[in-house]
Scaffold this active site. Structure first.
Site, PDB file in Angstrom:
ATOM      1  N   SER A  79       0.848  -1.188   0.000  1.00 11.00           N
ATOM      2  CA  SER A  79       0.000   0.000   0.000  1.00 11.00           C
ATOM      3  C   SER A  79       0.882   1.236   0.000  1.00 11.00           C
ATOM      4  CB  SER A  79      -0.911   0.011   1.227  1.00 11.00           C
ATOM      5  OG  SER A  79      -0.144   0.165   2.414  1.00 11.00           O
ATOM      6  N   LYS A  80       0.237   2.398  -0.004  1.00  9.06           N
ATOM      7  CA  LYS A  80       0.983   3.664  -0.087  1.00  9.06           C
ATOM      8  C   LYS A  80       1.912   3.875   1.103  1.00  9.06           C
ATOM      9  CE  LYS A  80      -2.343   6.133  -2.983  1.00  9.06           C
ATOM     10  NZ  LYS A  80      -3.303   7.258  -3.073  1.00  9.06           N
ATOM     11  N   ARG A  81       1.590   3.241   2.226  1.00 15.34           N
ATOM     12  CA  ARG A  81       2.475   3.443   3.385  1.00 15.34           C
ATOM     13  C   ARG A  81       3.850   2.799   3.176  1.00 15.34           C
ATOM     14  NH1 ARG A  81      -0.971  -0.548   5.134  1.00 15.34           N
ATOM     15  NH2 ARG A  81      -0.018  -2.481   5.863  1.00 15.34           N
ATOM     16  N   GLY A 121       5.420   3.175   0.373  1.00 15.66           N
ATOM     17  CA  GLY A 121       6.036   3.975  -0.684  1.00 15.66           C
ATOM     18  C   GLY A 121       5.108   4.027  -1.878  1.00 15.66           C
TER      19      GLY A 121
END
Length: 481
Positions: free
Chosen positions: A250-252, A254
């Site tokens: 996920s975006k966490r 990167g």
């Protein structure tokens, strides 16, 4: 073998344009592309854009751009589901006519209330099939009178639905656990379950290669294939991609958008090579290899090489692939990629092409990504560059060193030639004459010439820059801020 086919395979990548092309989707597209190319088959691109509220043309173009960047060319398409609604409605009519589907008149509010009641009672919040009991003639009359209704598939109430997966083997679901799922909503828009089957049959797909998160959808699709009298394709569900902490990427962790990696200065072939090895291996004969060009990936790819285990997206590993590819690329191949980076920053080199190419060869072994050529390496291509403050503080803090570098400049200006050997000899002789360690002058000169603390061989840099630039930059050492 499960991955072999008596006819040239037909496979597809079918993204939903509710977001840009992400890493998981790109890997799915790549596996389908490699499989099609390996067997001389057809790779189809289909845009599943029936979520009209969330889909957009910008997202479609973002997906196409991402595929082009990775180098995934398609043979047919792109086909847009939004333009194929008649096919889905006709397919629903076939299922209604054969008794495999029925009209459901339950409202959204009624369904939500019953699901809440079921959850409160500890029962699975599945549809209770009450509209399945309505006589088909009565249901048709109600629909004809204008009553709003959806179309649901009539899942067998007993037994199980199974399929053979090319990755996971036999997969089986009890029919009692499969809800009578909606095929057409009351507004006539198909659900994913209907449109994907109608399209896959219509497009004569032989293999469905997609993420393992679709396994729970597959029995619903298998039931439709059988109800429609269509042969089943080979299903191959590929493992998920996880972050380093083993949770869903996920975006966490990167960037997850493919084009974000382009913006980071990743070389497309490096990204493709890295992506191919996320959940696939070419076999024990290649266990000590990681670098594979596109032709090799096509030649070696098979469904048998896909792992059952989830893959881990390692940014450090991607960075390693990138540096390896940049080093291996010729200067001519790198130049257009570098020029694109220069264009983003408004940078214009001040050297002729021949010198630019030789300079790329000089600095590429130290490049981490393409952005370095517009950033840390700027001094090699023009006289407009900045000095790294940390490098200045470390190696040019002594005024005596700065003034000695300016004096050294005059030695180079009057020397007969400037070769690596002569440049080194001049510096070392000058250091001995002045009673200073050569290392202090080498480190200081490196900063004065390139603005950086780290660079290729100082004397190779001098030759690359040429006598005039070398002399001018060393002479400026006392005034570097």
């Amino acid at each position: 073998m499960m991955s072999e086919s008596p006819v040239a395979p037909r496979v597809r990548f079918a993204p939903s344009p509710t977001g840009y092309l992400h890493v998981g989707g790109a890997r799915t597209a790549l596996f389908n592309w490699l499989f099609a190319r390996h067997f001389g088959g057809t790779f189809i691109l289909r845009i599943e854009d029936t979520d009209f509220e969330r889909s957009s043309e910008d997202m479609v173009e973002g997906i196409l751009e991402g595929m082009r960047w990775i180098g995934l060319n398609w043979d047919e398409g792109p086909f847009y589901q939004s333009k194929r609604l008649d096919l889905y409605r006709q397919t629903a009519e076939k299922l209604l006519a054969s008794g495999h589907a029925y009209y459901c008149f339950c409202t959204k509010e009624e369904l939500e209330k019953r699901r809440a009641e079921a959850a409160a009672a500890g029962r699975p919040p599945m549809y209770d099939r009450r509209c399945r009991q309505i006589d088909p003639a009565v249901a048709s009359a109600r629909k004809a009178s204008g009553e709003a209704c959806a179309v649901r598939f009539a899942v067998p109430e007993e037994g199980s639905t199974s399929f053979d997966d090319a990755v996971f083997g036999k997969v089986e679901f009890a029919n009692a656990e499969i809800e009578d799922f909606v095929l057409l909503r009351s507004d006539g828009i198909p659900t994913y379950h209907l449109s994907v089957v109608a399209d896959d049959i219509d497009m004569r797909l032989t293999h469905i290669i997609r993420g393992a998160d679709h396994i729970s959808n597959t029995p619903k699709q298998v039931l439709q294939y059988r109800a429609l009298g269509a042969p089943l394709p080979v299903f191959a569900h590929v493992p998920l991609i996880l972050g380093p902490d083993k949770t869903r990427l996920s975006k966490r962790h990167g960037a997850t958008s493919v084009m974000a990696y382009k913006d980071m200065g990743i070389v497309p072939e490096a990204f493709r090579n890295f992506l191919a090895l996320l959940g696939w291996t070419p076999g024990p004969a290649y266990k000590d290899r990681e670098i594979f060009n596109s032709e090799e990936l096509v030649q070696l790819f098979s469904l048998e090489g896909i792992s059952k285990s989830n893959a881990v997206f390692d940014n450090d590993k991607l960075a390693w692939f990138n540096t390896e590819y940049i080093r291996a690329y010729s200067a001519e191949k790198l130049l257009p990629l570098i020029e694109e980076e220069w264009g983003k920053t408004g940078f214009t080199p001040e050297r002729p092409k021949e010198e630019i190419l030789s300079t790329i060869d000089l600095v590429k072994p130290r490049a981490r990504n393409l952005k370095d050529f517009a950033g840390a390496f700027r001094a090699y291509f023009c006289d407009r560059f900045e000095y790294d403050p940390a490098a200045v503080a470390k190696f040019l803090k002594e005024e005596s060193v700065r003034h000695l570098l300016a004096e050294l400049a005059s030695r180079y200006e009057s020397s007969a030639e400037l070769s690596e050997a002569s440049a080194e000899q001049t510096l070392r002789a000058f250091a001995e004459e002045k009673g200073i360690k050569a290392g202090a002058l080498i480190n200081g000169a490196r900063v004065a010439l390139t603005g950086q603390a780290v660079a290729p061989s100082l004397f190779a840099v001098m030759v690359n820059l040429g006598r005039e630039r070398t002399v001018r930059r060393l002479a400026l050492a006392p005034r570097i801020a």
